[in-house]
Write an enzyme that holds these catalytic residues in place. Structure first.
Site, PDB file in Angstrom:
ATOM      1  N   CYS A   1      -6.529   0.128 -10.451  1.00 31.99           N
ATOM      2  CA  CYS A   1      -5.707  -1.051 -10.737  1.00 31.99           C
ATOM      3  C   CYS A   1      -6.443  -1.950 -11.742  1.00 31.99           C
ATOM      4  O   CYS A   1      -7.589  -2.343 -11.505  1.00 31.99           O
ATOM      5  CB  CYS A   1      -5.449  -1.807  -9.435  1.00 31.99           C
TER       6      CYS A   1
ATOM      7  N   ASN B   1     -11.509  -4.699  -0.448  1.00 34.22           N
ATOM      8  CA  ASN B   1     -11.771  -5.067  -1.852  1.00 34.22           C
ATOM      9  C   ASN B   1     -12.593  -6.351  -1.931  1.00 34.22           C
ATOM     10  O   ASN B   1     -13.403  -6.520  -2.835  1.00 34.22           O
ATOM     11  CB  ASN B   1     -10.480  -5.098  -2.687  1.00 34.22           C
TER      12      ASN B   1
ATOM     13  N   SER C   1      -6.025 -10.345  -1.471  1.00 34.71           N
ATOM     14  CA  SER C   1      -5.081 -10.801  -0.440  1.00 34.71           C
ATOM     15  C   SER C   1      -5.402 -12.216   0.046  1.00 34.71           C
ATOM     16  O   SER C   1      -5.011 -12.595   1.151  1.00 34.71           O
ATOM     17  CB  SER C   1      -5.069  -9.810   0.729  1.00 34.71           C
TER      18      SER C   1
ATOM     19  N   HIS D   1      -7.392   4.543   4.965  1.00 33.72           N
ATOM     20  CA  HIS D   1      -6.607   3.454   4.365  1.00 33.72           C
ATOM     21  C   HIS D   1      -5.161   3.906   4.137  1.00 33.72           C
ATOM     22  O   HIS D   1      -4.907   5.039   3.725  1.00 33.72           O
ATOM     23  CB  HIS D   1      -7.252   3.041   3.040  1.00 33.72           C
TER      24      HIS D   1
ATOM     25  N   HIS E   1       0.816  -1.225   0.000  1.00 31.59           N
ATOM     26  CA  HIS E   1       0.000   0.000   0.000  1.00 31.59           C
ATOM     27  C   HIS E   1       0.847   1.271   0.000  1.00 31.59           C
ATOM     28  O   HIS E   1       0.325   2.351  -0.233  1.00 31.59           O
ATOM     29  CB  HIS E   1      -0.885   0.049   1.255  1.00 31.59           C
TER      30      HIS E   1
ATOM     31  N   SER F   1     -10.945  -7.160   4.615  1.00 33.74           N
ATOM     32  CA  SER F   1     -10.439  -6.758   3.299  1.00 33.74           C
ATOM     33  C   SER F   1     -11.514  -5.980   2.562  1.00 33.74           C
ATOM     34  O   SER F   1     -12.557  -6.524   2.196  1.00 33.74           O
ATOM     35  CB  SER F   1     -10.040  -8.012   2.510  1.00 33.74           C
TER      36      SER F   1
ATOM     37  N   GLU G   1      -2.987   3.284   1.848  1.00 32.23           N
ATOM     38  CA  GLU G   1      -2.638   3.772   0.503  1.00 32.23           C
ATOM     39  C   GLU G   1      -3.096   5.219   0.319  1.00 32.23           C
ATOM     40  O   GLU G   1      -2.366   6.057  -0.225  1.00 32.23           O
ATOM     41  CB  GLU G   1      -3.300   2.889  -0.564  1.00 32.23           C
TER      42      GLU G   1
END
Ligand code: SF4
Length: 281
Positions: free
Chosen positions: A191, A221, A264, A122, A72, A219, A124
């Site tokens: 991404c 995502n 992940s 977060h 990240h 998580s 990132e």
């Protein structure tokens, strides 16, 4: 009757997470390694790393060896602190995140107020805001970012793991005030691996009775992939094979089951979940 399992073509660790985990594990064979924050948002992987002696730290005060920076990325000041303390480190910042950091920095240097569509808490996003400097803000809604006047020159980018339709909705809302801006730049920092997973997940959800998304409840995502699939069919998050049992009514009656995962989730965990599904009558 045995269930037909349709597995997504792209699942398991994304390239950025795979690189971070492999690099850190390799380093840990010869020296103690401390990850600054969790290397991945997955408890089973963090436990696996801990079993190899790789400890999670939340402050450089606790570093007693090589420090690993996660995929990240981190705010730039962390590199100064590492240098100042004479700590050695491995930087596993994903190249896609690094590119987004460069974009944030470039847009800020061109005089834009930089808005990052993403979760402000977060890691990132904190790194992106750090690169964009004081004239920047992050959030998941226009109202959480702007309460008063809008900046004249605005640049919009996003956390790399957000889904395209979310960013489009956010940008669309901002564009309803188009006449209030002099100049707007939209930088696409999404991404492509996440985008491909989302496209495939939508197709799985439309063509199966149920989609199992293998991922950790923490998580984001993985959770968003479940929400996304639920727009096309029915999906649920599964963090381990223990969650697969005959008590789960929708799974018990499903004839076709799609399987995908967050970025992940390791392949061995996904294989265990698929085995458990295939063993159900
Ligand atoms: S999801 Fe994409 S941007 Fe994030 S670590 Fe993985 S490859 Fe990199």
């Amino acid at each position: 009757m045995a269930k037909l399992v349709k597995k997504a073509a792209e699942l398991g660790f994304c390239p950025g997470v795979a690189r971070a985990v492999e690099t850190t594990m390799r380093a840990a064979r010869s020296t103690p390694v401390f990850t600054l924050g969790r290397l991945v948002h997955n408890d089973v992987v963090v436990s696996e790393l801990e079993a190899m002696g790789i400890a999670v730290i939340h402050s450089l005060d606790d570093a007693r060896g090589l420090v690993a920076i996660s995929a990240h990325g981190v705010p730039a000041q962390v590199y100064h602190q590492l240098q100042h303390r004479g700590l050695k480190f491995i930087d596993t910042t994903c190249p896609i995140v690094r590119k987004a950091q460069q974009v944030a920095s470039q847009l800020a240097s061109e005089g834009y107020f930089v808005v990052v569509y993403g979760d402000p808490g977060h890691a990132e996003v904190k790194g992106l805001l750090d690169r964009a400097g004081p004239k920047s803000k992050a959030g998941l809604s226009v109202s959480s970012i702007f309460r008063g006047r809008l900046p004249k020159r605005l640049a919009i980018l996003s956390q790399t793991t957000r889904l395209s339709h979310e960013v489009q909705a956010f940008v669309g809302e901002l564009l309803t005030s188009l006449e209030k801006f002099q100049d707007i730049r939209i930088a696409v920092t999404l991404c492509s691996h996440v985008a491909r997973r989302a496209r495939e997940a939508a197709s799985l959800a439309s063509s199966t009775d149920l989609v199992v998304v293998v991922g950790d409840p923490q998580s984001s995502n993985s959770n968003r992939l479940v929400e996304w699939c639920n727009q096309f069919g029915y999906a649920r998050l599964v963090s381990s094979a223990n969650m697969i049992d005959g008590e789960w009514q929708e799974l018990r009656v499903a004839q076709t089951v799609g399987v995908t995962s967050g970025t992940s989730s390791p392949n061995w965990l996904i294989d265990e979940v698929i085995d458990a599904i295939e063993r159900l009558d």
